[in-house]
Design a protein around this motif. Structure first.
Motif, PDB file in Angstrom:
ATOM      1  N   ASP A 185      -8.570   0.777  -3.727  1.00 29.40           N
ATOM      2  CA  ASP A 185      -9.192   1.072  -2.444  1.00 29.40           C
ATOM      3  C   ASP A 185      -8.412   2.199  -1.774  1.00 29.40           C
ATOM      4  O   ASP A 185      -7.197   2.096  -1.604  1.00 29.40           O
ATOM      5  CB  ASP A 185      -9.171  -0.208  -1.588  1.00 29.40           C
ATOM      6  CG  ASP A 185      -9.932   0.002  -0.301  1.00 29.40           C
ATOM      7  OD1 ASP A 185     -11.005   0.636  -0.363  1.00 29.40           O
ATOM      8  OD2 ASP A 185      -9.450  -0.443   0.761  1.00 29.40           O
ATOM      9  N   ASN A 234       0.828  -1.208   0.000  1.00 32.77           N
ATOM     10  CA  ASN A 234       0.000   0.000   0.000  1.00 32.77           C
ATOM     11  C   ASN A 234       0.858   1.251   0.000  1.00 32.77           C
ATOM     12  O   ASN A 234       1.922   1.298   0.600  1.00 32.77           O
ATOM     13  CB  ASN A 234      -0.906   0.034   1.229  1.00 32.77           C
ATOM     14  CG  ASN A 234      -1.956  -1.059   1.166  1.00 32.77           C
ATOM     15  OD1 ASN A 234      -2.097  -1.720   0.137  1.00 32.77           O
ATOM     16  ND2 ASN A 234      -2.676  -1.256   2.251  1.00 32.77           N
ATOM     17  N   GLU A 282      -4.413   5.949   2.440  1.00 33.59           N
ATOM     18  CA  GLU A 282      -3.738   4.688   2.174  1.00 33.59           C
ATOM     19  C   GLU A 282      -4.326   4.121   0.890  1.00 33.59           C
ATOM     20  O   GLU A 282      -5.534   3.893   0.798  1.00 33.59           O
ATOM     21  CB  GLU A 282      -3.934   3.735   3.337  1.00 33.59           C
ATOM     22  CG  GLU A 282      -2.861   2.678   3.338  1.00 33.59           C
ATOM     23  CD  GLU A 282      -2.994   1.737   4.509  1.00 33.59           C
ATOM     24  OE1 GLU A 282      -3.279   2.233   5.620  1.00 33.59           O
ATOM     25  OE2 GLU A 282      -2.841   0.530   4.288  1.00 33.59           O
ATOM     26  N   LYS A 292      -8.253   4.652   1.590  1.00 34.60           N
ATOM     27  CA  LYS A 292      -8.792   4.935   2.933  1.00 34.60           C
ATOM     28  C   LYS A 292      -8.258   6.276   3.393  1.00 34.60           C
ATOM     29  O   LYS A 292      -7.051   6.525   3.347  1.00 34.60           O
ATOM     30  CB  LYS A 292      -8.332   3.853   3.923  1.00 34.60           C
ATOM     31  CG  LYS A 292      -9.023   2.543   3.717  1.00 34.60           C
ATOM     32  CD  LYS A 292      -8.858   1.653   4.968  1.00 34.60           C
ATOM     33  CE  LYS A 292      -9.634   0.372   4.825  1.00 34.60           C
ATOM     34  NZ  LYS A 292      -9.123  -0.485   3.739  1.00 34.60           N
ATOM     35  N   GLN A 293      -9.168   7.163   3.815  1.00 31.22           N
ATOM     36  CA  GLN A 293      -8.741   8.483   4.313  1.00 31.22           C
ATOM     37  C   GLN A 293      -8.832   8.511   5.833  1.00 31.22           C
ATOM     38  O   GLN A 293      -9.835   8.088   6.408  1.00 31.22           O
ATOM     39  CB  GLN A 293      -9.630   9.587   3.715  1.00 31.22           C
ATOM     40  CG  GLN A 293      -9.195  10.978   4.141  1.00 31.22           C
ATOM     41  CD  GLN A 293      -9.948  12.084   3.402  1.00 31.22           C
ATOM     42  OE1 GLN A 293     -11.017  11.838   2.834  1.00 31.22           O
ATOM     43  NE2 GLN A 293      -9.391  13.285   3.405  1.00 31.22           N
ATOM     44  N   SER A 294      -7.790   9.013   6.468  1.00 32.51           N
ATOM     45  CA  SER A 294      -7.816   9.192   7.930  1.00 32.51           C
ATOM     46  C   SER A 294      -7.056  10.476   8.240  1.00 32.51           C
ATOM     47  O   SER A 294      -6.525  11.124   7.329  1.00 32.51           O
ATOM     48  CB  SER A 294      -7.142   8.012   8.625  1.00 32.51           C
ATOM     49  OG  SER A 294      -5.745   8.066   8.373  1.00 32.51           O
ATOM     50  N   THR A 349       1.148   5.164   1.116  1.00 34.30           N
ATOM     51  CA  THR A 349       0.561   6.116   2.059  1.00 34.30           C
ATOM     52  C   THR A 349       0.980   7.514   1.651  1.00 34.30           C
ATOM     53  O   THR A 349       2.159   7.773   1.399  1.00 34.30           O
ATOM     54  CB  THR A 349       1.068   5.836   3.497  1.00 34.30           C
ATOM     55  OG1 THR A 349       1.080   4.434   3.681  1.00 34.30           O
ATOM     56  CG2 THR A 349       0.186   6.493   4.528  1.00 34.30           C
TER      57      THR A 349
END
Ligand code: GLC
Length: 520
Positions: free
Chosen positions: A431, A409, A440, A433-435, A411
């Motif tokens: 895919d 992945n 990611e 992913k937001q944080s 980042t």
């Protein structure tokens, strides 16, 4: 020995007036000369006049162009012009000419491969007579333009005259041109026409340095400068579609070329022309050579790079960079908010080297799918590194992944915007992913593309002025992309920056400068 002479000016003033009108027909937005030259003296885009900024809109959107270095040097598969710098009697070894060597330019320390330009050492008798053997029987301008188009390139810049002084057209002002070859045809003219037909923008490279012209020398510059003006005028009037003027003697002062008279004439014929930074002024853009330019949202730039390390064709024994590397250069440039001018060195037959043609065709295939992530975009918000580059348009950020980390992945740092949707431009699984820590990104191996995989990310707001919260780091020990600063210095940008905003500051032709300039 070479016996080419310089012709006298033959054009009648009536003819010249007619040509002038023809050139005038293409003028879109006339600016005054004062405005034009003031803009040329300023490096930063925002400080230029509005018209000065707008003139580059099409060029900025284009992102990808073709550079062509081609002349009779290709017959000996040696370097264009530079092979003349180190002649040898019979071709066994390189022997320095009385001309200043690369040491003088400080080239050795920073750009070793540059020395290869002098190989093979071509004997004087051979090099100076190459035009007599120049018959590119397979030359087809329409085909080259079609190949550039299929590669996704939006403009072509072609060498009209390199440092050796040979002219790739039939000039009124010299015999050292296509009329001295058995081929006779006007290569620049045919290319200009083919570009016009195909809707391809066309530009000319013109070297102010001229190692052939008898009046090129410290005491005689006035005559030489007149010759140069006449030739550029001839090209611009014959081909009103010439949209870029690419000079190549950047470290030399503007006044040495009587720049004011030259630019005045150019402006009169083509007020919307785009000019690079190699005539002693910052011009419209800087031109890092063989390097990816640094990320810069304030100053326009265009990297000019070769497939082989050489500018002109050196035969099939040279290595050619891979398709992947070529494509990565393009995304690194777009990601840095610059253009890529990718050079081809056509063969003596008049065709593009098949290996270069292959790389171009494949980049074109990639662009057919991913083009909207390159054309008309702005670089960033992340600075490009070895692993990825980013471009943006409206609510979208395009992430161009060149190298995936071992972990699988990727980042990237956080942004102050909410991700709405993420897709792979070519289709397939992605895919994201937001944080608070960032994004990611995961793309399964089978959905990754060789060279560059582009992820389109849509946000809930316009991202054009977004700045990443933390600067991205290379993911797996990658080095940042080389900066262009050293070469920018060579090209006068640093020096020009000192002058920026103060049109009264002028270059002076010092002894040191003339030592470097002449007899080159
Ligand atoms: C250099 C070289 C030349 C080449 C050019 C391209 O200054 O002299 O051979 O045409 O840059 O950027």
């Amino acid at each position: 020995m070479n016996s080419f002479r310089i012709k006298r000016m033959k054009t009648s003033s009536f003819g010249a007036a007619l040509l002038l009108c023809a050139a005038g027909a293409s003028i879109a937005e006339p600016t005054t000369y004062d405005q034009f030259i003031a803009d040329q003296r300023i490096a930063k885009r925002a400080k230029k006049s509005e018209a000065g900024q707008r003139r580059l809109d099409w060029w900025r959107d284009a992102r990808f162009g073709m550079f062509i270095h081609w002349d009779p040097s290709s017959v000996a598969a040696c370097e264009i012009s530079w092979s003349k710098l180190y002649y040898d009697d019979v071709g066994d070894t390189i022997k320095p000419n009385p001309r200043p060597g690369p040491g003088l330019m400080g080239m050795n320390e920073w750009h070793e491969p540059w020395l290869d330009w002098f190989h093979p050492p071509v004997p004087r008798e051979v090099y100076d007579n190459l035009p007599k053997s120049f018959y590119p029987g397979m030359f087809d301008a329409d085909r080259i333009v079609a190949q550039a188009k299929a590669a996704g390139m939006k403009y072509i810049v072609q060498v009209s005259k390199h440092h050796n002084g040979f002219c790739m057209w039939n000039s009124e002002f010299t015999d050292f041109d296509m009329s001295a070859t058995p081929f006779k045809r006007d290569i620049i003219g045919e290319m200009a026409k083919a570009c016009e037909k195909a809707g391809m923008k066309y530009g000319i490279y013109y070297s102010q340095r001229d190692w052939h012209h008898p009046d090129y020398g410290p005491e005689r510059m006035a005559k030489y400068n007149e010759y140069m003006r006449n030739q550029i005028k001839e090209l611009l009037t014959r081909h009103p579609n010439i949209s870029i003027l690419w000079f190549d003697s950047g470290g030399y002062p503007f006044d040495l070329w009587e720049g004011d008279a030259l630019y005045r004439m150019v402006h009169q014929l083509k007020p919307d022309i785009i000019i690079n930074d190699r005539c002693g002024l910052p011009g419209d853009f800087s031109s890092p050579e063989q390097l990816i330019g640094s990320y810069d949202l304030e100053r326009d730039w265009e990297s000019n790079m070769t497939f082989t390390g050489f500018w002109s064709w050196h035969g099939y024994q040279t290595k050619v960079i891979s398709y992947e590397e070529c494509l990565q250069r393009l995304v690194q440039c777009a990601g840095g908010n610059g253009n890529l001018l990718m050079n081809i060195g056509p063969m003596p037959t008049g065709e593009i080297d098949t290996r270069e043609a292959d790389r171009l065709r494949r980049v074109g295939e990639w662009l057919k799918v991913n083009g909207s992530a390159i054309y008309g975009t702005k670089g960033g918000p992340f600075k490009p590194n070895e692993n990825f580059a980013s471009t943006r348009k409206g609510n979208r950020i395009y992430l161009h992944v060149m190298k995936w980390p071992e972990s699988g992945n990727l980042t990237i740092p956080p942004l102050d915007a909410k991700l709405v949707k993420a897709v792979l431009m070519r289709g397939g699984k992605v895919d994201v992913k937001q944080s608070d820590a960032g994004f990611e990104i995961s793309v399964p191996k089978e959905s990754r593309e060789p060279g560059v995989t582009t992820v389109g990310m849509e946000f809930d707001r316009n991202v054009m002025d977004l700045v990443p919260a933390v600067p991205p780091k290379p993911v797996s020990g990658g080095k940042p992309v080389k900066s262009s600063s050293r070469f920018s210095q060579m090209n006068g940008y640093e020096a020009a920056r000192v002058n920026d905003g103060d049109p009264k500051t002028r270059w002076v032709v010092s002894d040191a400068v003339s030592a470097v300039c002449f007899p080159w």
